[in-house]
Design a protein around this motif. Structure first.
Motif, short mmCIF file in Angstrom:
data_model
loop_
_atom_site.label_atom_id
_atom_site.label_comp_id
_atom_site.label_asym_id
_atom_site.label_seq_id
_atom_site.Cartn_x
_atom_site.Cartn_y
_atom_site.Cartn_z
N LEU A 82 0.80 -1.22 0.00
CA LEU A 82 0.00 0.00 0.00
C LEU A 82 0.84 1.28 0.00
O LEU A 82 0.38 2.31 -0.48
CB LEU A 82 -0.95 -0.01 1.20
N LYS A 83 2.07 1.21 0.50
CA LYS A 83 2.89 2.41 0.56
C LYS A 83 3.25 2.92 -0.83
O LYS A 83 3.59 4.09 -1.01
CB LYS A 83 4.16 2.17 1.39
N LYS A 84 3.19 2.03 -1.84
CA LYS A 84 3.51 2.44 -3.21
C LYS A 84 2.37 3.22 -3.85
O LYS A 84 2.54 3.81 -4.92
CB LYS A 84 3.83 1.20 -4.06
N ILE A 85 1.22 3.24 -3.19
CA ILE A 85 0.05 3.90 -3.76
C ILE A 85 -0.20 5.26 -3.15
O ILE A 85 -0.55 6.21 -3.84
CB ILE A 85 -1.19 2.99 -3.58
N VAL A 86 -0.01 5.38 -1.83
CA VAL A 86 -0.27 6.65 -1.17
C VAL A 86 0.89 7.61 -1.40
O VAL A 86 2.05 7.19 -1.47
CB VAL A 86 -0.52 6.46 0.34
N ALA A 87 0.58 8.88 -1.55
CA ALA A 87 1.61 9.88 -1.87
C ALA A 87 2.60 10.07 -0.72
O ALA A 87 3.80 10.20 -0.94
CB ALA A 87 0.95 11.20 -2.24
N LEU A 160 -3.01 -5.40 -7.09
CA LEU A 160 -2.74 -5.30 -5.66
C LEU A 160 -2.51 -6.67 -5.05
O LEU A 160 -1.57 -6.87 -4.26
CB LEU A 160 -3.92 -4.63 -4.95
N LEU A 161 -3.36 -7.64 -5.42
CA LEU A 161 -3.22 -8.98 -4.86
C LEU A 161 -1.89 -9.61 -5.28
O LEU A 161 -1.20 -10.22 -4.45
CB LEU A 161 -4.38 -9.86 -5.34
N SER A 162 -1.52 -9.47 -6.54
CA SER A 162 -0.25 -10.04 -7.01
C SER A 162 0.94 -9.47 -6.26
O SER A 162 1.84 -10.20 -5.84
CB SER A 162 -0.09 -9.78 -8.52
N GLU A 163 0.93 -8.15 -6.07
CA GLU A 163 2.02 -7.50 -5.34
C GLU A 163 2.05 -7.95 -3.89
O GLU A 163 3.11 -8.22 -3.32
CB GLU A 163 1.86 -5.98 -5.42
N LEU A 164 0.88 -8.06 -3.30
CA LEU A 164 0.81 -8.46 -1.90
C LEU A 164 1.31 -9.88 -1.69
O LEU A 164 2.04 -10.16 -0.74
CB LEU A 164 -0.63 -8.32 -1.40
N LEU A 165 0.93 -10.80 -2.59
CA LEU A 165 1.38 -12.18 -2.45
C LEU A 165 2.89 -12.29 -2.61
O LEU A 165 3.54 -13.09 -1.92
CB LEU A 165 0.66 -13.07 -3.47
N ARG A 166 3.46 -11.49 -3.50
CA ARG A 166 4.93 -11.47 -3.63
C ARG A 166 5.58 -11.00 -2.34
O ARG A 166 6.57 -11.56 -1.87
CB ARG A 166 5.35 -10.58 -4.80
N ASN A 167 5.03 -9.93 -1.77
CA ASN A 167 5.59 -9.40 -0.53
C ASN A 167 5.43 -10.38 0.63
O ASN A 167 6.35 -10.57 1.44
CB ASN A 167 4.93 -8.06 -0.18
N PHE A 168 4.26 -11.01 0.71
CA PHE A 168 4.05 -11.97 1.79
C PHE A 168 5.00 -13.16 1.65
O PHE A 168 5.54 -13.66 2.65
CB PHE A 168 2.60 -12.46 1.82
N ASP A 169 5.20 -13.62 0.43
CA ASP A 169 6.12 -14.73 0.20
C ASP A 169 7.52 -14.39 0.70
O ASP A 169 8.21 -15.24 1.29
CB ASP A 169 6.15 -15.07 -1.30
N MET A 170 7.95 -13.15 0.49
CA MET A 170 9.27 -12.72 0.95
C MET A 170 9.37 -12.77 2.48
O MET A 170 10.32 -13.33 3.04
CB MET A 170 9.56 -11.30 0.45
N TYR A 171 8.37 -12.19 3.16
CA TYR A 171 8.42 -12.17 4.62
C TYR A 171 8.21 -13.57 5.21
O TYR A 171 8.79 -13.91 6.25
CB TYR A 171 7.38 -11.19 5.17
#
Length: 241
Positions: A82-87, A160-171
């Protein structure tokens, strides 16, 4: 991770609980008739407007006493997405236990259900709702906000879902391979009200305190103005907004 897409369901967490699958699965729904937050909270979502999904994972390697570390991992994945979306990303924080806040409004919430077997972790279902393209909220929820309201434009829920799943996989990978301290440090750095004294309320009334930390068990410690430390599990203390 296999992705299952549904037009409608009672709740994505309940759907996954009924599957009792040994796979790692992500279930996404356009609408939930009985969406649930943590505890007895409900989740309002207009059909087709928001991102509603649950992840089924099997972290048998994670000690039960440290299960909250996976909640931290999910919160960090949400934050990074979400940080990539908010200014102004400084306005975006993680509110204990795992909500994502923009200023003092709730942008995302997560509910976690756990199945244990033989004193060990068997299944963990992480259900998340992100307010994406909903313009108006009509429930009695005190402070919802959506990405549409923040940015004045609609957003692609699939992206959004694709990006989130990538991030979750990393953590998830970091946590599975023992990098617990990094997960905890990143989580604490992004906490809502991490600096300064604020108003809270527990069963004994209102008080002012500053956030001292959150343990791997999920217990939050608040330091009162007189130096007293108070330890809370979820629903034992309330942020006074």
């Amino acid at each position: 991770m296999r992705i299952v897409r549904l037009d409608s369901t009672t709740s994505t967490n309940e759907y996954l609980l009924s599957l009792a699958s040994q796979e790692e699965i992500c279930v996404v729904a356009d609408y939930q008739s009985s969406g649930k937050g943590m505890g007895t909270n409900t989740w309002e979502s207009e059909p087709g407007k928001n991102l509603l999904f649950s992840l089924m994972i099997h972290p048998v390697w994670l000690p039960i006493a440290e299960q909250y570390l996976m909640s931290m991992a999910e919160a960090l994945a949400l934050y990074d997405t979400l940080k990539k979306i908010v200014a102004d990303k400084t306005l975006l924080t993680i509110k204990w236990p795992n909500d994502i806040y923009y200023k003092n409004s709730k942008l995302s919430g997560t509910r976690i259900d756990i199945n244990l077997q033989g004193g060990m972790m068997k299944d963990m279902i992480i259900g998340t709702g992100i307010n994406v393209n909903q313009k108006n909220f009509v429930s009695d929820a005190p402070n919802p906000i959506s990405l549409l309201q923040i940015t004045d434009c609609e957003h692609d829920r699939e992206a959004l879902l694709s990006e989130l799943l990538r991030n979750f996989d990393m953590y998830h990978y970091m946590l599975k391979h023992g990098d617990k301290q990094t997960i905890m440090a990143l989580y604490h750095d992004k906490l809502y009200r991490k600096d300064g004294f604020y108003s809270y309320a527990d069963k004994d009334g209102s008080f002012e305190a500053r956030l001292s930390g959150v343990a791997a068990s999920g217990i939050m410690t608040l330091e009162r103005r007189d130096g007293t430390l108070s330890h809370y599990e979820f629903k034992e203390v309330r942020f006074v907004l």
